[in-house]
Enzyme design. Structure first.
Site, PDB file in Angstrom:
ATOM      1  N   GLU A  34       0.838  -1.204   0.000  1.00 20.98           N
ATOM      2  CA  GLU A  34       0.000   0.000   0.000  1.00 20.98           C
ATOM      3  C   GLU A  34       0.876   1.259   0.000  1.00 20.98           C
ATOM      4  OE1 GLU A  34      -4.314   1.440   1.792  1.00 20.98           O
ATOM      5  OE2 GLU A  34      -3.194  -0.102   2.868  1.00 20.98           O
ATOM      6  N   TYR A 105      -0.182  -7.720  -1.831  1.00 24.28           N
ATOM      7  CA  TYR A 105      -1.190  -6.945  -1.124  1.00 24.28           C
ATOM      8  C   TYR A 105      -2.558  -7.427  -1.592  1.00 24.28           C
ATOM      9  CZ  TYR A 105      -3.955  -2.821   0.267  1.00 24.28           C
ATOM     10  OH  TYR A 105      -4.908  -1.981   0.796  1.00 24.28           O
ATOM     11  N   ASP A 147       0.388  -8.142   3.146  1.00 23.04           N
ATOM     12  CA  ASP A 147      -0.920  -7.947   3.761  1.00 23.04           C
ATOM     13  C   ASP A 147      -1.897  -8.866   3.042  1.00 23.04           C
ATOM     14  OD1 ASP A 147      -3.329  -7.111   4.737  1.00 23.04           O
ATOM     15  OD2 ASP A 147      -3.158  -5.031   4.075  1.00 23.04           O
ATOM     16  N   ASN A 149      -4.857  -9.626   4.284  1.00 24.16           N
ATOM     17  CA  ASN A 149      -6.204  -9.139   4.611  1.00 24.16           C
ATOM     18  C   ASN A 149      -7.153 -10.250   5.064  1.00 24.16           C
ATOM     19  OD1 ASN A 149      -6.935  -6.329   4.701  1.00 24.16           O
ATOM     20  ND2 ASN A 149      -6.193  -6.167   2.593  1.00 24.16           N
ATOM     21  N   ASP A 250      -1.980   1.816  10.125  1.00 29.09           N
ATOM     22  CA  ASP A 250      -2.834   0.963  10.965  1.00 29.09           C
ATOM     23  C   ASP A 250      -2.282  -0.455  11.064  1.00 29.09           C
ATOM     24  OD1 ASP A 250      -3.427   0.781   8.270  1.00 29.09           O
ATOM     25  OD2 ASP A 250      -5.592   0.786   8.505  1.00 29.09           O
ATOM     26  N   HIS A 251      -1.275  -0.765  10.269  1.00 26.16           N
ATOM     27  CA  HIS A 251      -0.554  -2.040  10.348  1.00 26.16           C
ATOM     28  C   HIS A 251       0.800  -1.818  11.016  1.00 26.16           C
ATOM     29  CE1 HIS A 251      -3.053  -4.237   7.232  1.00 26.16           C
ATOM     30  NE2 HIS A 251      -3.351  -2.985   6.951  1.00 26.16           N
TER      31      HIS A 251
END
Length: 260
Positions: A34, A105, A147, A149, A250-251
């Site tokens: 990201e 991602y 990530d 998710n 936030d990660h």
């Protein structure tokens, strides 16, 4: 060899945080997700100054984007379009030691866990399915980070019961990620060194006024290794204090160490 992975949520907005991670941890290789930056505006110079002269970028304006920054030579770069629409969500390289390193991602999947009502959820499941087909044919030692998710285990979220119908922890997503893991017998490095049911979160929502008090975390970020690398794995850490840095992602970053 020390590999770090971090969903930075805009590399240009958080260049100082990435630099702090580099100074503190000195990883040999850093994988970012990201990045939200086209390759032409990626802050490559900062990484060069710290010795990361080998760079493979797959950027996109304002959205997505992945990057591998390395002090070690990188060979045979490649990109998979697992999203099947050209989004910048993967970049991979071969290291001189022979290991393939993949940085991914996975799409978040929107808010409604129904592919009919929410096409983004279907795109996420299809993305993981394409990764699964790729994994089935994989015949070389590989590390995949990023990530994903998806928080697969009941102990990978703050409340299994509360999140059963929340995208990232639904049974259909967990089943899809399980099929992906089984397709290559991937080793979940995070749970190899922090065995379940020990607490192990990598993401906390910005919506929480005090993430440390509520601690409503999820393990969305992962590092996996081919079975052939099992004997080479030496450590894994989740850098939770980074969530308290000024204007954080936030990660939080993950770090694994592997003998080569």
């Amino acid at each position: 060899m020390k590999i770090a992975s971090w969903n930075i949520n805009s590399v240009r907005a958080r260049t100082a945080l990435v630099e702090q991670l580099i100074v503190d941890e000195q990883p040999d290789i850093l994988c970012l997700q990201e990045t939200k930056a086209l390759d032409g505006v990626f802050p490559a110079a900062m990484f060069h100054q710290h010795g990361y002269v080998h760079q493979q970028l797959n950027g996109q304006r304002m959205h997505h984007g992945v990057a591998i920054l390395s002090r070690l030579p990188l060979r045979e770069p490649g990109r998979h379009d697992w999203q099947d629409n050209g989004e910048a969500r993967h970049v991979g390289v071969r290291l001189e030691c022979g290991i393939r390193l993949e940085n991914v991602y996975v799409p978040a999947g929107g808010d409604v866990p129904d592919r009919t009502l929410n096409p983004k959820f279907g795109q996420k499941l299809d993305f993981i399915e394409r990764m699964t087909r790729w994994s089935e044919a994989l015949a070389e030692p590989t590390i995949i980070v990023g990530d994903f998710n998806v928080a697969p285990l009941e102990c990978d979220v703050w409340s299994h019961k509360a999140l059963l119908n929340v995208v990232s922890h639904t049974p259909v997503e967990v089943a899809a990620l399980t099929r992906l893991q089984q397709a290559h017998d991937w080793i979940d490095i995070g749970r190899r060194f922090i065995p379940a049911p020990a607490r192990n979160y990598t993401w906390w929502s910005y919506r929480s006024p005090d993430w440390t008090k509520n601690d409503r975390g999820r393990r969305l970020d992962h590092m996996w290794a081919s079975p052939a690398l099992a004997g080479h794995l030496r450590g894994h850490r989740v850098l939770e204090p980074c969530r308290n840095w000024q204007r954080p992602s936030d990660h939080v970053p993950l770090i694994c160490e592997i003998d080569v």
